[in-house]
Design a protein around this motif. Sequence first.
Motif, PDB file in Angstrom:
ATOM      1  N   GLU A 126      12.637   1.328   6.137  1.00 29.45           N
ATOM      2  CA  GLU A 126      13.686   1.917   5.310  1.00 29.45           C
ATOM      3  C   GLU A 126      13.804   1.177   3.976  1.00 29.45           C
ATOM      4  N   LEU A 127      13.699  -0.168   4.026  1.00 27.87           N
ATOM      5  CA  LEU A 127      13.744  -0.954   2.790  1.00 27.87           C
ATOM      6  C   LEU A 127      12.580  -0.598   1.874  1.00 27.87           C
ATOM      7  N   GLY A 128      11.382  -0.472   2.455  1.00 25.02           N
ATOM      8  CA  GLY A 128      10.215  -0.105   1.662  1.00 25.02           C
ATOM      9  C   GLY A 128      10.382   1.248   0.997  1.00 25.02           C
ATOM     10  N   PHE A 129      10.950   2.204   1.733  1.00 24.07           N
ATOM     11  CA  PHE A 129      11.183   3.548   1.188  1.00 24.07           C
ATOM     12  C   PHE A 129      12.180   3.509   0.031  1.00 24.07           C
ATOM     13  N   ARG A 130      13.273   2.757   0.208  1.00 20.69           N
ATOM     14  CA  ARG A 130      14.316   2.722  -0.822  1.00 20.69           C
ATOM     15  C   ARG A 130      13.869   1.954  -2.072  1.00 20.69           C
ATOM     16  N   VAL A 145       1.082  15.933   3.186  1.00 23.22           N
ATOM     17  CA  VAL A 145       2.499  15.970   2.805  1.00 23.22           C
ATOM     18  C   VAL A 145       2.683  15.809   1.292  1.00 23.22           C
ATOM     19  N   LYS A 146       1.573  15.954   0.544  1.00 20.47           N
ATOM     20  CA  LYS A 146       1.598  15.921  -0.915  1.00 20.47           C
ATOM     21  C   LYS A 146       2.177  14.618  -1.457  1.00 20.47           C
ATOM     22  N   LEU A 147       1.634  13.512  -0.958  1.00 18.26           N
ATOM     23  CA  LEU A 147       2.013  12.180  -1.438  1.00 18.26           C
ATOM     24  C   LEU A 147       0.784  11.495  -2.031  1.00 18.26           C
ATOM     25  N   LYS A 148       1.019  10.520  -2.889  1.00 20.24           N
ATOM     26  CA  LYS A 148      -0.052   9.739  -3.481  1.00 20.24           C
ATOM     27  C   LYS A 148       0.417   8.298  -3.679  1.00 20.24           C
ATOM     28  N   SER A 149      -0.552   7.377  -3.750  1.00 19.20           N
ATOM     29  CA  SER A 149      -0.267   5.988  -4.094  1.00 19.20           C
ATOM     30  C   SER A 149      -0.862   5.698  -5.463  1.00 19.20           C
ATOM     31  N   ILE A 150      -0.229   4.779  -6.188  1.00 20.58           N
ATOM     32  CA  ILE A 150      -0.728   4.427  -7.520  1.00 20.58           C
ATOM     33  C   ILE A 150      -0.941   2.924  -7.608  1.00 20.58           C
ATOM     34  N   ALA A 195      10.809   7.586  -4.459  1.00 18.58           N
ATOM     35  CA  ALA A 195       9.910   8.270  -3.527  1.00 18.58           C
ATOM     36  C   ALA A 195      10.645   9.450  -2.900  1.00 18.58           C
ATOM     37  N   PRO A 196       9.961  10.574  -2.668  1.00 23.74           N
ATOM     38  CA  PRO A 196      10.629  11.745  -2.078  1.00 23.74           C
ATOM     39  C   PRO A 196      11.050  11.480  -0.637  1.00 23.74           C
ATOM     40  N   LYS A 197      12.033  12.228  -0.147  1.00 24.44           N
ATOM     41  CA  LYS A 197      12.569  12.005   1.196  1.00 24.44           C
ATOM     42  C   LYS A 197      11.500  12.167   2.279  1.00 24.44           C
ATOM     43  N   ARG A 198      10.516  13.023   2.038  1.00 25.69           N
ATOM     44  CA  ARG A 198       9.493  13.237   3.059  1.00 25.69           C
ATOM     45  C   ARG A 198       8.594  12.004   3.228  1.00 25.69           C
ATOM     46  N   ALA A 199       8.670  11.060   2.277  1.00 25.81           N
ATOM     47  CA  ALA A 199       7.870   9.838   2.389  1.00 25.81           C
ATOM     48  C   ALA A 199       8.485   8.844   3.368  1.00 25.81           C
ATOM     49  N   ARG A 200       9.753   9.065   3.754  1.00 26.78           N
ATOM     50  CA  ARG A 200      10.427   8.123   4.650  1.00 26.78           C
ATOM     51  C   ARG A 200       9.682   7.999   5.976  1.00 26.78           C
ATOM     52  N   LYS A 201       9.219   9.119   6.542  1.00 27.08           N
ATOM     53  CA  LYS A 201       8.492   9.074   7.819  1.00 27.08           C
ATOM     54  C   LYS A 201       7.207   8.250   7.701  1.00 27.08           C
ATOM     55  N   THR A 202       6.549   8.341   6.550  1.00 30.05           N
ATOM     56  CA  THR A 202       5.310   7.586   6.343  1.00 30.05           C
ATOM     57  C   THR A 202       5.581   6.090   6.342  1.00 30.05           C
ATOM     58  N   ILE A 261       2.497   1.207  -5.898  1.00 32.73           N
ATOM     59  CA  ILE A 261       3.565   1.910  -5.168  1.00 32.73           C
ATOM     60  C   ILE A 261       2.887   2.886  -4.226  1.00 32.73           C
ATOM     61  N   ARG A 262       3.269   2.854  -2.979  1.00 27.91           N
ATOM     62  CA  ARG A 262       2.703   3.764  -1.986  1.00 27.91           C
ATOM     63  C   ARG A 262       3.628   4.963  -1.765  1.00 27.91           C
ATOM     64  N   HIS A 263       3.007   6.095  -1.488  1.00 24.70           N
ATOM     65  CA  HIS A 263       3.716   7.282  -1.005  1.00 24.70           C
ATOM     66  C   HIS A 263       4.736   7.835  -2.007  1.00 24.70           C
ATOM     67  N   LEU A 264       4.303   8.009  -3.253  1.00 25.01           N
ATOM     68  CA  LEU A 264       5.114   8.739  -4.216  1.00 25.01           C
ATOM     69  C   LEU A 264       4.746  10.223  -4.165  1.00 25.01           C
ATOM     70  N   ASP A 265       5.574  11.044  -4.757  1.00 24.19           N
ATOM     71  CA  ASP A 265       5.238  12.459  -4.892  1.00 24.19           C
ATOM     72  C   ASP A 265       3.977  12.574  -5.743  1.00 24.19           C
ATOM     73  N   GLU A 266       3.026  13.407  -5.312  1.00 26.39           N
ATOM     74  CA  GLU A 266       1.762  13.498  -6.039  1.00 26.39           C
ATOM     75  C   GLU A 266       1.963  13.998  -7.470  1.00 26.39           C
ATOM     76  N   LYS A 267       3.009  14.762  -7.716  1.00 30.13           N
ATOM     77  CA  LYS A 267       3.294  15.214  -9.081  1.00 30.13           C
ATOM     78  C   LYS A 267       3.665  14.031  -9.970  1.00 30.13           C
ATOM     79  N   ASP A 268       4.419  13.066  -9.405  1.00 28.29           N
ATOM     80  CA  ASP A 268       4.806  11.886 -10.173  1.00 28.29           C
ATOM     81  C   ASP A 268       3.586  11.027 -10.514  1.00 28.29           C
ATOM     82  N   VAL A 269       2.689  10.865  -9.540  1.00 30.53           N
ATOM     83  CA  VAL A 269       1.485  10.069  -9.785  1.00 30.53           C
ATOM     84  C   VAL A 269       0.601  10.745 -10.822  1.00 30.53           C
TER      85      VAL A 269
END
Length: 471
Positions: free
Chosen positions: A387-391, A435-440, A342-349, A455-463
């Motif tokens: 933090e665990l969820g993000f990592r 913030v250009k995030l997506k869930s799949i 997940a991109p670093k900007r997803a950490r806040k989410t 998976i929640r809050h991945l980069d929308e390009k990856d999804v």
Amino acid sequence: MYEPKRQHPAYILTVFLEQIKNVLIPLIILLVSGGKGSMFQYLFAAVLIVFPVASAIIKWYRFTYYITEDEFRIRSGLFVIENTFIQKERIQSFSINAGFVQQLFNVVSVRIETAGGKKAEGILNAIPKEVALSLKNEVLNSKKKKVGLVVAEENSVQAVPLVDISLTIETRKLFLAGITSFEVGLAFAVLASLFSQIEDLLPHSIYVAIYNQIQTFTYMMFFIVFLGSLLLSLIFSTIRYILKFANFTVQRKDDRIIITRGLFEKNEFTVSLKRIQGVVIKEGIIRQLFGYSTVYVEAVGMGDKQEQGRHVLHPFIKTKDVHLFLKNFIPSINYDEITNRAPKRARKTYYSRMIITFLLIASGIVLLPFIHFWVYGIVLIGIFIGELGFRNAGYTLLDRTVIIQSGYLSRTTAILPKERIQVLIGEQSFLQKRVKLKSIYITILSSQFGRTYQIRHLDEKDVNRMIGWFS
């Protein structure tokens, strides 16, 4: 096998015990409460015992089973006769189990399941083991003949080499697996349930004495009692885990995986390699520290109810050895490490969701007596979990397989072949869009229902890349 047969008379005892456990607590309360109405209580208790016995005898007498050239047939019922016809070629799972009672009489129970059923279509609770093995061989041989007739239609499918391989688990490893299984919460809930019934089970004078003694406890004494209960729960859950997976063996024979386990209750599951929909690797937070995990297999047909419809392929394996293990037992499954996170900007989410949740919990706790505002410190736990969820969020995209990973305290890695995926959905909320995030969400056919991994809050390009890969 080709003539109608009844089950072993041990079936009467198994059905009786199954029914009596539903009225066990009311029965105990009736017998120990006493009082003026004791005669009525004893009569009612007798009815609670006699009725299950009569019901078990009638069920045994009216239940017959036999096998034909193409079908497995069961006839049962007293006032309403029920005939069950199961075509051999539709049978996906043939499980042989032996509980404590069955082992006393040298019999086993059999569950016959198909892909489309919402429950086991055929259940035999007490038949001789040699009869069960004959039934199993009859079904497997019939399916092999069927495969031989249509082999020309399956030339496009890569043949699985006919290799026999077996693996067993040492008791020492099962002990470590039990300690790190994180089933203490379940054991603690069982102890709490028993404690909630203590007023009904103990004489009133003893209960009052215990209650008065508890009122004199200090905070330290309550803490010691809590630690003692936690230790007792850990011991209970470890013993339960060892008994559950004792004598664990996984074998690959031809195109089948055969899993056996259990000490007092022996279980055997047979899974066809062609019916495997995916593989799941679960790592609890404690096992992550030591580098161990549990491997499950998702297969069409009824799964193991104790494992949420999955089958345990290995209860306690070094995570770094999973790749070689799968290569030996399920060579059709491609597995690789997670390469995209997940991109670093997803950490806040991830943080914000957990912070809000724990703030609400703290706001409810602070209203209790003797609780101060320091309780809001548990928000730090929320940040840690976020933090665990993000990592843990990430994926790997192979040619014909997607591997997705997610989870908070427990990390789940799902290995899903492209041809087994039923539905793949990319979803984007209003806040994610900013913030250009997506869930799949990926759904496969598993047990009697579909199972969805996400998976929640991945980069929308990856999804979008995964959606393009699947379409």
